[in-house]
Design a protein around this motif. Structure first.
Motif: not given
Length: 388
Positions: A150, A157, A160-161, A197, A218
């Motif tokens: 992150l 972001e 990646y997510l 996380l 996101k």
């Protein structure tokens, strides 16, 4: 150890890409337990069922603590770790049910490389399938979101997510036909998928609500897609929760040439999440079902140890009659189970915990203590549980 000699066994499946921190997380969890620094270990011991596995995890932990050395990544290694949670020697117990091993946690570590690469040979593909079959008994799955990734994608972001969740959905779809016999959906399958996380220490200003909001903003569509994919695996997909629960996890505080292993986030919640999070949701799902008898039976069996909480002999007898006409069983035990759910979610929980402690009832004291730990995690904004 045979399942019937364990008062309660819970399995948890952990998914995360390579480098997301799975090995460090598990090593810190066990090392803190060995050193009696994990919440609850003043009352119980956490013992590795396999001594060699336990020594490796403890060695990893000591390497971080004393030499600031991270564990070597065990690439493509699919491993299950079993831990016994036992009362300390010499402590009295007046619990009605005796068991040589009162609680057990089985941690399934699914290799992150398998989300990123295709099988190099048929034998590896078969290992992936066998590994996933082994974790089907889990009620809870953790999907790790790497805090470092992150940071690397700050401001973008979603790059990646979206990739993380899409890769997971894709790999699950590739496994599905090999896991479903004759295409029939599964009764036993992880039904609660938490978003976790990892390396939360790298984002000290982010609480669990911020984490939830970031994921939804996101990558909300990809999270919905993951839920849709997982729903295709299970009978009665209404009894499923994907991306509704969130937790922050940090194995330690990492500094140049120093790793502070006691400065962790969320590790004290791992046992409570595995042991208690399914309870109230499974009860509600089972009692709301109008079809899916096998699923209702499975959910009630998972909730069966609730009989120990309230000491109601009638409930014990009714649960013992399963299998049978599940609709009748649900009608009979519903009021007892729902009252216990309300007690565990309300002020009576403190009274239940104090009473179990006064009676030296190890199982009840431990499980009500786990529930209190979940409530504490909510209050500290480290855990966010679905209210549905």
């Amino acid at each position: 150890m045979e399942q019937n000699k364990v008062a309660r066994e819970q399995q948890i499946a952990v998914f995360g890409e390579s480098g997301s921190g799975k090995t460090v997380l598990l090593s810190s969890f066990y090392g803190l337990a060995v050193e009696q620094l994990l919440s609850g270990t003043e009352q119980f011991d956490v013992l590795a069922a396999d001594n060699a596995q336990g020594r490796r995890l403890h060695q990893n932990y000591l390497g971080m603590k004393n030499s600031a050395v991270l564990p070597i990544q065990n690439r493509f290694a699919a491993t299950a770790y079993a831990f016994s949670i036992k009362r300390k020697p010499g402590t009295a117990s007046k619990a009605r049910r005796k068991a040589p091993e009162e609680l057990r946690l089985v941690w399934h570590d699914y290799p992150g490389e398998w989300f990123e690469t295709e099988p190099s040979e048929p034998a590896e593909e078969e290992r992936r399938i066998d590994t996933f079959r082994a974790l089907l008994g889990s009620d809870v799955a953790l999907v790790l979101v790497d805090g470092q990734r992150l940071l690397d994608n700050a401001g973008e972001e979603e790059r990646y997510l979206k990739a993380l969740l899409t890769n997971l959905s894709t790999q699950l779809l590739k496994l599905r036909d090999n896991l479903l016999e004759d295409g029939k959906p599964l009764v036993t399958f992880p039904r609660i998928w938490l978003m976790a996380l990892s390396k939360a220490d790298l984002l000290p200003d982010m609480d669990v609500i911020d984490f939830r909001d970031l994921l939804v903003e996101k990558a909300g569509a990809e999270l919905n897609k993951l839920q849709d994919v997982i729903a295709t695996f299970v009978e009665v997909p209404e009894a499923l929760s994907v991306g509704d629960d969130f937790v922050l996890l940090s194995s330690a505080q990492f500094e140049p040439e120093k790793i502070e292993v006691t400065k962790r986030v969320g590790l004290d919640l791992i046992l409570p999440i595995a042991a208690m999070l399914p309870f109230s949701r499974y009860v509600r799902w089972a009692l709301a079902m109008r079809k899916g008898a096998k699923v209702a039976e499975h959910l009630l069996r998972v909730a069966r140890p609730v009989a120990d909480f309230i000491g109601n002999d009638r409930l014990v007898v009714l649960l013992a009659r399963l299998p049978g006409p599940v609709g009748n069983a649900v009608a009979l035990i519903g009021p007892f189970l729902m009252q216990t759910v309300l007690d565990l979610a309300g002020t009576k929980l403190l009274d239940m915990h104090a009473e179990a402690k006064a009676k030296h009832d190890f199982l009840n004291e431990t499980l009500t203590g786990f529930q209190l730990e979940l409530d504490r995690g909510d209050g500290e904004k480290v855990l966010l549980r679905s209210r549905v």
